[in-house]
Every structure is written in C-alpha cells, then in structure tokens.
Scaffold this active site. Structure first.
Site, PDB file in Angstrom:
ATOM      1  N   CYS A 189       0.470 -25.186 -55.790  1.00 44.15           N
ATOM      2  CA  CYS A 189      -0.421 -25.036 -56.947  1.00 44.15           C
ATOM      3  C   CYS A 189       0.269 -25.363 -58.264  1.00 44.15           C
ATOM      4  O   CYS A 189      -0.384 -25.757 -59.227  1.00 44.15           O
ATOM      5  CB  CYS A 189      -0.978 -23.623 -56.996  1.00 44.15           C
ATOM      6  SG  CYS A 189      -1.933 -23.249 -55.528  1.00 44.15           S
TER       7      CYS A 189
ATOM      8  N   HIS B 265      -4.335 -23.489 -63.707  1.00 46.46           N
ATOM      9  CA  HIS B 265      -4.635 -23.825 -62.319  1.00 46.46           C
ATOM     10  C   HIS B 265      -5.860 -23.015 -61.901  1.00 46.46           C
ATOM     11  O   HIS B 265      -5.943 -21.819 -62.171  1.00 46.46           O
ATOM     12  CB  HIS B 265      -3.424 -23.476 -61.443  1.00 46.46           C
ATOM     13  CG  HIS B 265      -3.755 -23.392 -59.992  1.00 46.46           C
ATOM     14  ND1 HIS B 265      -4.327 -24.442 -59.309  1.00 46.46           N
ATOM     15  CD2 HIS B 265      -3.611 -22.382 -59.096  1.00 46.46           C
ATOM     16  CE1 HIS B 265      -4.511 -24.077 -58.050  1.00 46.46           C
ATOM     17  NE2 HIS B 265      -4.100 -22.831 -57.896  1.00 46.46           N
TER      18      HIS B 265
ATOM     19  N   ASN C  48     -10.315 -23.986 -55.086  1.00 45.70           N
ATOM     20  CA  ASN C  48      -8.898 -24.182 -55.420  1.00 45.70           C
ATOM     21  C   ASN C  48      -8.435 -25.496 -54.788  1.00 45.70           C
ATOM     22  O   ASN C  48      -8.350 -25.613 -53.573  1.00 45.70           O
ATOM     23  CB  ASN C  48      -8.113 -22.992 -54.862  1.00 45.70           C
ATOM     24  CG  ASN C  48      -6.622 -23.080 -55.135  1.00 45.70           C
ATOM     25  OD1 ASN C  48      -6.103 -24.141 -55.471  1.00 45.70           O
ATOM     26  ND2 ASN C  48      -5.929 -21.967 -54.965  1.00 45.70           N
TER      27      ASN C  48
HETATM   28  O1  UT7 Z   1      -3.244 -20.630 -55.839  1.00 48.25           O
HETATM   29  C1  UT7 Z   1      -3.172 -19.362 -55.268  1.00 48.25           C
HETATM   30  C2  UT7 Z   1      -4.141 -19.283 -54.094  1.00 48.25           C
HETATM   31  N1  UT7 Z   1      -4.550 -17.976 -53.719  1.00 48.25           N
HETATM   32  C3  UT7 Z   1      -5.350 -17.168 -54.431  1.00 48.25           C
HETATM   33  O2  UT7 Z   1      -5.742 -17.442 -55.534  1.00 48.25           O
HETATM   34  C4  UT7 Z   1      -5.779 -15.874 -53.782  1.00 48.25           C
HETATM   35  C5  UT7 Z   1      -5.578 -14.662 -54.622  1.00 48.25           C
HETATM   36  N2  UT7 Z   1      -6.229 -13.549 -53.976  1.00 48.25           N
HETATM   37  C6  UT7 Z   1      -7.530 -13.291 -54.126  1.00 48.25           C
HETATM   38  O3  UT7 Z   1      -8.207 -13.932 -54.909  1.00 48.25           O
HETATM   39  C7  UT7 Z   1      -8.120 -12.165 -53.347  1.00 48.25           C
HETATM   40  O4  UT7 Z   1      -7.091 -11.414 -52.742  1.00 48.25           O
HETATM   41  C8  UT7 Z   1      -9.119 -12.672 -52.256  1.00 48.25           C
HETATM   42  C9  UT7 Z   1     -10.351 -13.276 -52.924  1.00 48.25           C
HETATM   43  C10 UT7 Z   1      -8.464 -13.702 -51.368  1.00 48.25           C
HETATM   44  C11 UT7 Z   1      -9.567 -11.499 -51.403  1.00 48.25           C
HETATM   45  O5  UT7 Z   1     -10.104 -10.481 -52.188  1.00 48.25           O
HETATM   46  P1  UT7 Z   1      -9.649  -8.981 -51.973  1.00 48.25           P
HETATM   47  O6  UT7 Z   1     -10.420  -8.172 -52.917  1.00 48.25           O
HETATM   48  O7  UT7 Z   1      -8.161  -8.928 -52.057  1.00 48.25           O
HETATM   49  O8  UT7 Z   1     -10.185  -8.714 -50.514  1.00 48.25           O
HETATM   50  P2  UT7 Z   1      -9.406  -8.243 -49.199  1.00 48.25           P
HETATM   51  O9  UT7 Z   1      -8.551  -9.358 -48.671  1.00 48.25           O
HETATM   52  O10 UT7 Z   1      -8.736  -6.936 -49.464  1.00 48.25           O
HETATM   53  O11 UT7 Z   1     -10.590  -8.034 -48.237  1.00 48.25           O
HETATM   54  C12 UT7 Z   1     -11.642  -7.090 -48.531  1.00 48.25           C
HETATM   55  C13 UT7 Z   1     -12.646  -7.171 -47.425  1.00 48.25           C
HETATM   56  C14 UT7 Z   1     -12.037  -7.087 -46.029  1.00 48.25           C
HETATM   57  O12 UT7 Z   1     -12.903  -6.344 -45.196  1.00 48.25           O
HETATM   58  P3  UT7 Z   1     -12.614  -4.799 -44.894  1.00 48.25           P
HETATM   59  O13 UT7 Z   1     -11.252  -4.784 -44.243  1.00 48.25           O
HETATM   60  O14 UT7 Z   1     -12.620  -4.132 -46.231  1.00 48.25           O
HETATM   61  O15 UT7 Z   1     -13.733  -4.447 -43.991  1.00 48.25           O
HETATM   62  C15 UT7 Z   1     -12.024  -8.520 -45.577  1.00 48.25           C
HETATM   63  O16 UT7 Z   1     -12.061  -8.642 -44.170  1.00 48.25           O
HETATM   64  O17 UT7 Z   1     -13.355  -8.411 -47.469  1.00 48.25           O
HETATM   65  C16 UT7 Z   1     -13.286  -9.060 -46.197  1.00 48.25           C
HETATM   66  N3  UT7 Z   1     -13.269 -10.488 -46.380  1.00 48.25           N
HETATM   67  C17 UT7 Z   1     -14.384 -11.240 -46.460  1.00 48.25           C
HETATM   68  N4  UT7 Z   1     -15.686 -10.908 -46.378  1.00 48.25           N
HETATM   69  C18 UT7 Z   1     -16.594 -11.888 -46.518  1.00 48.25           C
HETATM   70  C19 UT7 Z   1     -12.199 -11.319 -46.538  1.00 48.25           C
HETATM   71  N5  UT7 Z   1     -12.615 -12.580 -46.696  1.00 48.25           N
HETATM   72  C20 UT7 Z   1     -13.967 -12.551 -46.665  1.00 48.25           C
HETATM   73  C21 UT7 Z   1     -14.956 -13.543 -46.792  1.00 48.25           C
HETATM   74  N6  UT7 Z   1     -16.253 -13.152 -46.708  1.00 48.25           N
HETATM   75  N7  UT7 Z   1     -14.669 -14.828 -47.002  1.00 48.25           N
END
Ligand code: UT7
Length: 330
Positions: free
Chosen positions: A113, A257, A287
């Site tokens: 990135c 970014h 992204n």
């Molecule tokens: O250039 C750098 C690239 N990376 C990034 O920018 C990522 C940075 N991170 C983030 O933006 C966030 O961490 C995410 C958007 C990736 C995830 O958000 P979060 O609030 O950290 O969610 P989480 O990973 O803690 O997941 C929360 C819940 C989980 O379910 P449970 O365990 O609470 O039942 C996940 O399984 O959301 C679930 N989940 C989804 N649900 C629907 C994870 N991905 C998805 C999805 N759709 N695509």
C-alpha cells in the site's frame, strides 16, 4: 534549486464493476456490513487474462499524454505492485518492452500500500541528483485473482479491488514539486498482512498442503492493521509537514491511500483537519493497494481539488508494516 514535479497523472481500472450486492450473492456478507465498516460500495475486477502490467500500461499512457510526453522521453521506470504478472522478472520490464521505451532502467517496488510513495521518493532522488529527467512511476494491482471469494475469505475479499495509476516525474526549478517525504517500516507486524506463498523457503516453492491451507492468498489481522494505520497516518503527515516547513493549516488537500473510510475518518479526527480536506474515493474502487494514491490524485485533480500552487500531502500505510508520506507544492 532542482525539485521534482509530477507533470502528468492518469489512471485505469478494468471495466467490470463488482458491487457489494454482487458479493452478497457469493458469500455470507451484506452491503450494510461492508458500507458500515469500510465505506466501500463497489470495486473493479479484471476479467480473463489481464495482469497488473496491462492495467499499469494503460495508466502510464494516460499519464504520459497528460504530461505532454511520449515514450521516447521516459528515461527510467519504477513499478510498484504486490501482484506482478510473474514471480520474476517484475512488471517494470514488461512496461519497458510494451511501451517501447528503449533500454531504460526498470525498477520494481514491492511495498504494497505504501509502494507508490516509496516509488515517488526513488524518482525524486534520481531526479534531484541529476541522473534522470523523466521518470515514469506506476502503481498497479490485480488483487481479485488472489481473493478467497467464499465466506471463509470475506474479511479480505470485500476490501480489495483492481486498478492502476501512474505519474510522470520531471525536474522543476520554479519552487513547485516534492518538498519532503518520509518512509518507515516495522517488520514485527509482517505477518499481520501478508501472503506467505510461493516461498523460497519451500522446496518447489509451494506444497499441496499450503495450497489447501490457502497460504498462497493474502491474509490479514484487520484489527492490528486498523490500530496501527490510524496512528501512523497522522504521524507521517505531520512529519512531512514539519520537514517542509509547513503546518496543517497550510494544507490544501491530503490524498491518503484508500484503505477504508473508517481509517480516513479516524485520521481526520486525530489530525483535527476539515473532512473535505481529506480526499476519499474508496467507495468506488475499494483498496487498490499501490494504485490507490495515483487513482485518487487523478480523480481529485479532475474534481478541481488539486491546482498549481496547492500544498498536497500524500500518505500511505500497509503491509510490512510499511508507511510513508510526501508533501508536494503542486
Ligand atoms: O491497506 C491496509 C489494508 N487493510 C485494511 O485497511 C484493513 C483494516 N481493518 C479494517 O478495516 C477492519 O478491521 C475490517 C473492516 C477488516 C474488519 O472490521 P472489524 O470491525 O475489525 O471486524 P472483525 O474482523 O472484528 O469482525 C467482526 C465480525 C466478525 O463476526 P463475529 O465474530 O463478531 O460473529 C466477523 O466474522 O464481522 C464478521 N465479518 C463479516 N461479516 C460480514 C468479517 N468480515 C465480514 C464480512 N461480512 N465481509
């Protein structure tokens, strides 16, 4: 004093648009979840046999036209991508050949990135030392072919898109151009956003067991990325401003970014800068890793937000973790 100036920019995305609703049909996710957590509504995916070099070449043609330059003017290429067509050689030589650049040097940058900012700093250094006069900097990615589009891969799959952006960098003596940049990394987090295979550690580079475990696909600890990104973005923006003798009040536009709208919102809040001074187009592209800054910069200029004399700050954070920033008098 010689500085280096971006004299042309352009971008290219593949025509196929994939909306959140399209993803709902193939995995257990919802448009509402994706929009709330990331701001992303749609992204572009390649179709058929299209590599990141193909996207990069289209963006490069547009950047050259924008600069009023032809391939004959280019004397060096820097190509930033984590998704090169082949393991080696890198995409730079493909551009050299397909654009007919003569035997100019071609360098590949794999800083994910932050790859575009790392590449821009290389172009800047070469130009200021007098080595080159017209450097073509490209950031391009095809992420879609490396995404697990099943529910198991949804945390990554909803975030990324394909695309390319490019810039032509040339010397300037009128005070405009790149004023400062800063590059950083912290390898203790390497495994928080990475793609393990193919690997030189493994005889045959990849095993059946690795393929079955999905180790050839990118993996991420989203929370760790989020936490670090929201700290490092403001830090590096302030660093390049101090280095260029400016403050936030002088900034006309920050082009970060495009990882996630929530990250950008957190950066706005931490910096205490007006929302409209931080450009966002992640909604439409997701992204696109090394391509996101030149795509955003081109769209920001098309929207009338980047004009001669403006102070523009670029900033990026991603895999490595590696991050960087750049202050530009446009
Ligand atoms: O250039 C750098 C690239 N990376 C990034 O920018 C990522 C940075 N991170 C983030 O933006 C966030 O961490 C995410 C958007 C990736 C995830 O958000 P979060 O609030 O950290 O969610 P989480 O990973 O803690 O997941 C929360 C819940 C989980 O379910 P449970 O365990 O609470 O039942 C996940 O399984 O959301 C679930 N989940 C989804 N649900 C629907 C994870 N991905 C998805 C999805 N759709 N695509």
């Amino acid at each position: 004093m010689i500085r280096s100036r971006i004299t042309g920019i352009g971008f290219h995305v593949p025509p196929r648009v994939v909306t959140n609703h399209d993803l709902e049909k193939i995995m257990d996710t919802t448009d509402a979840w994706i929009v709330e957590r990331t701001g992303i509504r749609e992204r572009h995916f390649v179709e058929g046999d299209v590599g990141s070099s193909d996207l990069g070449i289209e963006a490069a043609r547009k950047a050259l036209a924008d600069a009023g330059r032809t391939p004959a003017d280019v004397d060096f290429v820097v190509f930033a991508t984590t998704t090169s067509d082949w393991m080696f050689p890198g995409n730079g030589v493909i551009v050299q050949e397909k654009l007919g650049l003569g035997n100019v040097g071609a360098l590949d940058v794999r800083n994910a990135c932050s790859g575009f900012i790392y590449s821009l700093s290389v172009a800047d250094a070469f130009i200021r030392m007098g080595q080159y006069k017209c450097v073509l900097v490209i950031g391009a990615e095809v992420q879609s072919t490396g995404l697990d589009l099943r529910t198991e891969g949804r945390d990554m799959a909803v975030l990324f898109g394909d695309g390319a952006g490019a810039a032509v960098v040339e010397p300037s003596t009128d005070g405009s151009g790149i004023l400062s940049w800063a590059l950083h990394s912290d390898g203790q987090f390497a495994r928080d956003l990475w793609c393990e295979a193919p690997s030189s550690r493994v005889p045959g580079r990849v095993t059946q067991a690795m393929l079955e475990a999905g180790q050839q696909l990118p993996r991420m600890n989203g929370r760790q990325v989020f936490k670090n990104a929201t700290t490092r973005f403001p830090e590096v923006i302030n660093e390049v401003l101090v280095a260029s003798g400016h403050t936030l009040a002088d900034v006309d536009l920050v082009v970060p970014h495009q990882a996630n709208q929530r990250i950008s919102d957190a950066v706005v809040q931490r910096l205490g800068i007006a929302h409209e001074k931080v450009f966002q187009n992640v909604q439409r592209y997701g992204n696109t890793t090394a391509a996101s800054i030149p795509i955003a910069l081109t769209e920001a200029r098309e929207a009338g937000l980047v004009n001669r004399g403006d102070l523009i700050v670029l900033a990026a954070f991603g895999a490595g973790f590696a991050w960087g920033g750049c202050a530009i008098r446009w």
